[in-house]
Design an enzyme around this catalytic site. Structure first.
Site, PDB file in Angstrom:
ATOM      1  N   ARG A   1      27.543 -28.577 -10.510  1.00  0.00           N
ATOM      2  CA  ARG A   1      26.143 -28.412 -10.910  1.00  0.00           C
ATOM      3  C   ARG A   1      25.946 -27.141 -11.728  1.00  0.00           C
ATOM      4  O   ARG A   1      25.123 -27.109 -12.641  1.00  0.00           O
ATOM      5  CB  ARG A   1      25.213 -28.443  -9.694  1.00  0.00           C
ATOM      6  CG  ARG A   1      23.750 -28.594 -10.093  1.00  0.00           C
ATOM      7  CD  ARG A   1      22.926 -29.277  -9.063  1.00  0.00           C
ATOM      8  NE  ARG A   1      23.263 -30.684  -8.913  1.00  0.00           N
ATOM      9  CZ  ARG A   1      22.801 -31.656  -9.706  1.00  0.00           C
ATOM     10  NH1 ARG A   1      21.975 -31.370 -10.704  1.00  0.00           N
ATOM     11  NH2 ARG A   1      23.141 -32.903  -9.494  1.00  0.00           N
TER      12      ARG A   1
ATOM     13  N   HIS B   1      27.212 -28.067 -15.109  1.00  0.00           N
ATOM     14  CA  HIS B   1      26.236 -28.975 -15.716  1.00  0.00           C
ATOM     15  C   HIS B   1      25.036 -28.204 -16.268  1.00  0.00           C
ATOM     16  O   HIS B   1      24.509 -28.519 -17.337  1.00  0.00           O
ATOM     17  CB  HIS B   1      25.777 -29.990 -14.666  1.00  0.00           C
ATOM     18  CG  HIS B   1      24.626 -30.834 -15.085  1.00  0.00           C
ATOM     19  ND1 HIS B   1      23.339 -30.594 -14.655  1.00  0.00           N
ATOM     20  CD2 HIS B   1      24.559 -31.922 -15.876  1.00  0.00           C
ATOM     21  CE1 HIS B   1      22.522 -31.488 -15.177  1.00  0.00           C
ATOM     22  NE2 HIS B   1      23.243 -32.310 -15.910  1.00  0.00           N
TER      23      HIS B   1
END
Length: 242
Positions: free
Chosen positions: A52, A55
């Site tokens: 994450r 990302h």
């Protein structure tokens, strides 16, 4: 990218990962990330945080820059889903955490001799929440430095401040403190990646007490961990040309 796409209702502060609707763009983003970087060797929560964060920044180098420990993440995950307070250093971090109310005292803080406004905000927040909170610092190194002077007994410190002055040093001090933490070695960081690390724990499924999940352990020969805390890992060779 705030608030993160894929949240059905940004105004709903639900902690139920199953209530979150993942947008197709986010699904495709993670597919491309995994095509370029092998994250399968990471334990579950470490993998969630690494992916994450990457990302949020489109920066694969975070796979070898982040430092954390799976045991610390497991305890923090339980504390978070049991309702532990979440404290942030700036409103930009709070804006990225759409599924949990946060405490940010920056508007109430003032600077003074030897004390930055960010550091004062941390003092005010600790007076409000006390020990056992999750602290998410993504902007000011002085906020992280101030936290380390307090007897905060945090459930987790996500220390990812950014900058050329004091950022790397404050994160090194965090690692040396022995507190449960997510940090990174380099000067980079910021509100987006700090919020992303907390969101990874919010979105990760909650295990039921009767059937706790067992986290796989990375192979020692490939990913040595001489202490409880170690670098997250190193990017693999690209699988997909971009």
């Amino acid at each position: 990218m705030f608030p993160e796409s894929g949240v059905a209702d940004p105004g709903t502060r639900s902690t139920d990962p199953e209530a979150r609707v993942v947008h197709p763009i986010e699904q495709e983003s993670f597919r491309r990330l995994r095509a370029r970087l092998d994250t399968s060797h990471f334990p579950p929560l470490t993998r969630a945080v690494v992916e994450r964060v990457i990302h949020s920044a489109a920066d694969l180098d975070y796979a070898s820059d982040l430092v954390t420990a799976e045991v610390a993440l497991e305890k923090a995950h339980r504390a978070l889903h049991d309702g532990a307070p979440v404290v942030v250093d700036v409103e930009m971090v709070a804006a990225g955490i759409t599924r949990r109310d946060t405490v940010c005292r920056l508007k109430d803080a003032v600077s003074g001799p030897g004390l930055t406004r960010s550091a004062h905000a941390i003092r005010l927040a600790y007076e409000q929440v006390g020990p056992g909170a999750l602290w998410v610092i993504g902007c000011a190194p002085t906020a992280l430095e101030e936290l380390l002077t307090l007897d905060a007994a945090p459930a987790l410190v996500i220390g990812l401040p950014v900058g050329f002055v004091g950022a790397a040093e404050s994160k090194a001090a965090l690692r040396e403190s022995g507190l449960p933490a997510v940090s990174n070695v380099s000067e980079k960081g910021g509100s987006a990646v700090a919020a992303a690390a907390l969101n990874a724990l919010l979105y990760h499924p909650v295990s039921h007490p009767e059937s706790p999940s067992v986290a796989p352990v990375p192979r020692a020969e490939s990913h040595p961990a001489p202490e409880a805390e170690s670098r997250a890992g190193s990017p693999s060779k690209s699988k997909e040309k971009s």
